[in-house]
Write a protein that holds these residues in place. Sequence first.
Motif, PDB file in Angstrom:
ATOM      1  N   LYS A  86     -11.605 -14.348  -6.930  1.00  7.61           N
ATOM      2  CA  LYS A  86     -12.645 -13.351  -6.650  1.00  7.61           C
ATOM      3  C   LYS A  86     -12.054 -12.030  -6.139  1.00  7.61           C
ATOM      4  N   LYS A  87     -10.705 -11.976  -6.105  1.00  6.91           N
ATOM      5  CA  LYS A  87      -9.994 -10.771  -5.672  1.00  6.91           C
ATOM      6  C   LYS A  87     -10.380 -10.349  -4.245  1.00  6.91           C
ATOM      7  N   LEU A  88     -10.516 -11.336  -3.372  1.00  4.46           N
ATOM      8  CA  LEU A  88     -10.853 -11.090  -1.972  1.00  4.46           C
ATOM      9  C   LEU A  88      -9.564 -11.026  -1.149  1.00  4.46           C
ATOM     10  N   TYR A  89      -8.641 -10.211  -1.604  1.00  2.00           N
ATOM     11  CA  TYR A  89      -7.316 -10.137  -1.005  1.00  2.00           C
ATOM     12  C   TYR A  89      -7.342  -9.799   0.485  1.00  2.00           C
ATOM     13  N   PHE A  90      -8.372  -9.075   0.913  1.00  2.12           N
ATOM     14  CA  PHE A  90      -8.463  -8.690   2.325  1.00  2.12           C
ATOM     15  C   PHE A  90      -8.615  -9.905   3.235  1.00  2.12           C
ATOM     16  N   LEU A  91      -8.977 -11.072   2.682  1.00  3.37           N
ATOM     17  CA  LEU A  91      -9.111 -12.281   3.487  1.00  3.37           C
ATOM     18  C   LEU A  91      -7.777 -12.982   3.738  1.00  3.37           C
TER      19      LEU A  91
ATOM     20  N   VAL B 230     -40.405   6.432  12.509  1.00  3.47           N
ATOM     21  CA  VAL B 230     -41.867   6.469  12.691  1.00  3.47           C
ATOM     22  C   VAL B 230     -42.387   5.245  13.425  1.00  3.47           C
ATOM     23  N   GLY B 231     -41.499   4.344  13.841  1.00  2.14           N
ATOM     24  CA  GLY B 231     -41.916   3.190  14.621  1.00  2.14           C
ATOM     25  C   GLY B 231     -41.953   1.888  13.847  1.00  2.14           C
ATOM     26  N   ASP B 232     -41.915   1.958  12.530  1.00  2.00           N
ATOM     27  CA  ASP B 232     -41.901   0.729  11.734  1.00  2.00           C
ATOM     28  C   ASP B 232     -40.533   0.062  11.856  1.00  2.00           C
ATOM     29  N   ALA B 233     -40.518  -1.246  11.634  1.00  2.00           N
ATOM     30  CA  ALA B 233     -39.255  -1.987  11.667  1.00  2.00           C
ATOM     31  C   ALA B 233     -39.185  -2.903  10.456  1.00  2.00           C
ATOM     32  N   LEU B 234     -37.989  -3.076   9.976  1.00  3.93           N
ATOM     33  CA  LEU B 234     -37.747  -3.930   8.816  1.00  3.93           C
ATOM     34  C   LEU B 234     -36.700  -4.961   9.212  1.00  3.93           C
ATOM     35  N   GLU B 235     -36.990  -6.227   8.963  1.00  3.07           N
ATOM     36  CA  GLU B 235     -36.036  -7.289   9.249  1.00  3.07           C
ATOM     37  C   GLU B 235     -35.574  -7.908   7.939  1.00  3.07           C
ATOM     38  N   TYR B 236     -34.286  -8.192   7.888  1.00  3.41           N
ATOM     39  CA  TYR B 236     -33.788  -8.903   6.705  1.00  3.41           C
ATOM     40  C   TYR B 236     -32.588  -9.745   7.118  1.00  3.41           C
ATOM     41  N   GLU B 237     -32.353 -10.776   6.317  1.00  2.00           N
ATOM     42  CA  GLU B 237     -31.250 -11.682   6.611  1.00  2.00           C
ATOM     43  C   GLU B 237     -30.010 -11.285   5.828  1.00  2.00           C
ATOM     44  N   VAL B 238     -28.883 -11.297   6.530  1.00  4.68           N
ATOM     45  CA  VAL B 238     -27.606 -10.971   5.919  1.00  4.68           C
ATOM     46  C   VAL B 238     -26.761 -12.244   5.947  1.00  4.68           C
ATOM     47  N   PRO B 239     -26.242 -12.657   4.792  1.00  7.11           N
ATOM     48  CA  PRO B 239     -25.413 -13.864   4.797  1.00  7.11           C
ATOM     49  C   PRO B 239     -24.098 -13.618   5.543  1.00  7.11           C
ATOM     50  N   ILE B 240     -23.653 -14.616   6.267  1.00  8.62           N
ATOM     51  CA  ILE B 240     -22.405 -14.524   7.010  1.00  8.62           C
ATOM     52  C   ILE B 240     -21.298 -15.142   6.167  1.00  8.62           C
ATOM     53  N   MET B 241     -20.251 -14.389   5.993  1.00 10.39           N
ATOM     54  CA  MET B 241     -19.099 -14.873   5.233  1.00 10.39           C
ATOM     55  C   MET B 241     -18.247 -15.731   6.160  1.00 10.39           C
ATOM     56  N   LYS B 242     -17.996 -16.965   5.765  1.00 12.82           N
ATOM     57  CA  LYS B 242     -17.195 -17.877   6.574  1.00 12.82           C
ATOM     58  C   LYS B 242     -15.900 -18.175   5.825  1.00 12.82           C
ATOM     59  N   LEU B 243     -14.805 -17.850   6.456  1.00 13.97           N
ATOM     60  CA  LEU B 243     -13.501 -18.022   5.825  1.00 13.97           C
ATOM     61  C   LEU B 243     -13.262 -19.464   5.409  1.00 13.97           C
ATOM     62  N   LYS B 244     -13.784 -20.421   6.156  1.00 10.84           N
ATOM     63  CA  LYS B 244     -13.573 -21.827   5.828  1.00 10.84           C
ATOM     64  C   LYS B 244     -14.160 -22.190   4.460  1.00 10.84           C
ATOM     65  N   ASP B 245     -15.086 -21.379   3.973  1.00  4.26           N
ATOM     66  CA  ASP B 245     -15.704 -21.636   2.665  1.00  4.26           C
ATOM     67  C   ASP B 245     -14.865 -21.101   1.510  1.00  4.26           C
ATOM     68  N   TYR B 246     -13.737 -20.472   1.820  1.00  5.28           N
ATOM     69  CA  TYR B 246     -12.910 -19.853   0.789  1.00  5.28           C
ATOM     70  C   TYR B 246     -11.524 -20.483   0.779  1.00  5.28           C
ATOM     71  N   ASP B 247     -11.251 -21.233  -0.290  1.00  8.19           N
ATOM     72  CA  ASP B 247      -9.902 -21.763  -0.438  1.00  8.19           C
ATOM     73  C   ASP B 247      -9.050 -20.713  -1.159  1.00  8.19           C
ATOM     74  N   SER B 248      -7.762 -21.004  -1.302  1.00  7.03           N
ATOM     75  CA  SER B 248      -6.859 -20.014  -1.882  1.00  7.03           C
ATOM     76  C   SER B 248      -7.270 -19.638  -3.306  1.00  7.03           C
ATOM     77  N   GLU B 249      -7.751 -20.598  -4.062  1.00  3.82           N
ATOM     78  CA  GLU B 249      -8.162 -20.333  -5.452  1.00  3.82           C
ATOM     79  C   GLU B 249      -9.331 -19.346  -5.497  1.00  3.82           C
ATOM     80  N   LYS B 250     -10.319 -19.566  -4.638  1.00  2.00           N
ATOM     81  CA  LYS B 250     -11.502 -18.705  -4.612  1.00  2.00           C
ATOM     82  C   LYS B 250     -11.143 -17.289  -4.145  1.00  2.00           C
ATOM     83  N   ILE B 251     -10.293 -17.193  -3.127  1.00  2.00           N
ATOM     84  CA  ILE B 251      -9.896 -15.880  -2.605  1.00  2.00           C
ATOM     85  C   ILE B 251      -9.208 -15.067  -3.695  1.00  2.00           C
ATOM     86  N   ILE B 252      -8.289 -15.700  -4.414  1.00  2.00           N
ATOM     87  CA  ILE B 252      -7.545 -14.985  -5.455  1.00  2.00           C
ATOM     88  C   ILE B 252      -8.429 -14.703  -6.670  1.00  2.00           C
TER      89      ILE B 252
END
Length: 194
Positions: A43-48, A19-41
């Motif tokens: 949080k079960k983020l095995y795909f990283l 209908v012409g309306d627009a919605l803007e929102y912010e999406v956080p960017i996941m940065k691999l440098k912020d994830y050490d091995s302990e955090k990845i395991i």
Amino acid sequence: MLPPSETPDYLTVKVHAPVGDALEYEVPIMKLKDYDSEKIISKKLYFLIPFYLFNFESEFDKIETGKQEFIDSFNRRYREIYDKLRESLESGEIDAITHHSIIMMSEKVIKTLASNKKIVKEEAEKIMGGQVLEYETKTLVREGIKIGEENINTLNAWLKEQGRVDDIMKSIDDKVYQNALLEEYNEKNNIQSE
């Protein structure tokens, strides 16, 4: 692609409605440098895990000098995540198929990211080579056989419940027919095939 130091923390996404309306929102960017091995395991983020090597990219030139201190530092820190991955497998957090898939994807990343870095590639592959062992392949085969047997037992119980003993007998010697029956069972019970 922006260098890691210039990557913003959020990306603004704008969605336009019909209908012409627009919605803007912010999406956080996941940065691999912020994830050490302990955090990845934890949080079960095995795909990283396959992409964990990117955390060491800024050190590749130092490692390529061949100085043992740089190589040892890299090996110790890079091996850490794969030791934790192995612990996840041994504790039952992940199955052998998941573990094997992560290792295989990691090898692809190593071959691509470190293709022109001989020492980095060799050292990373040594760490990975210790992970993909013959017994792991045997474990995958055993798991596949077990899953197959469970599926056939479930199918046969279902067919028996319906009085379809002839179908059970026919499927013993006819794998194509057996697969068709499995598809029928999965469809009627809303089970998605893997």
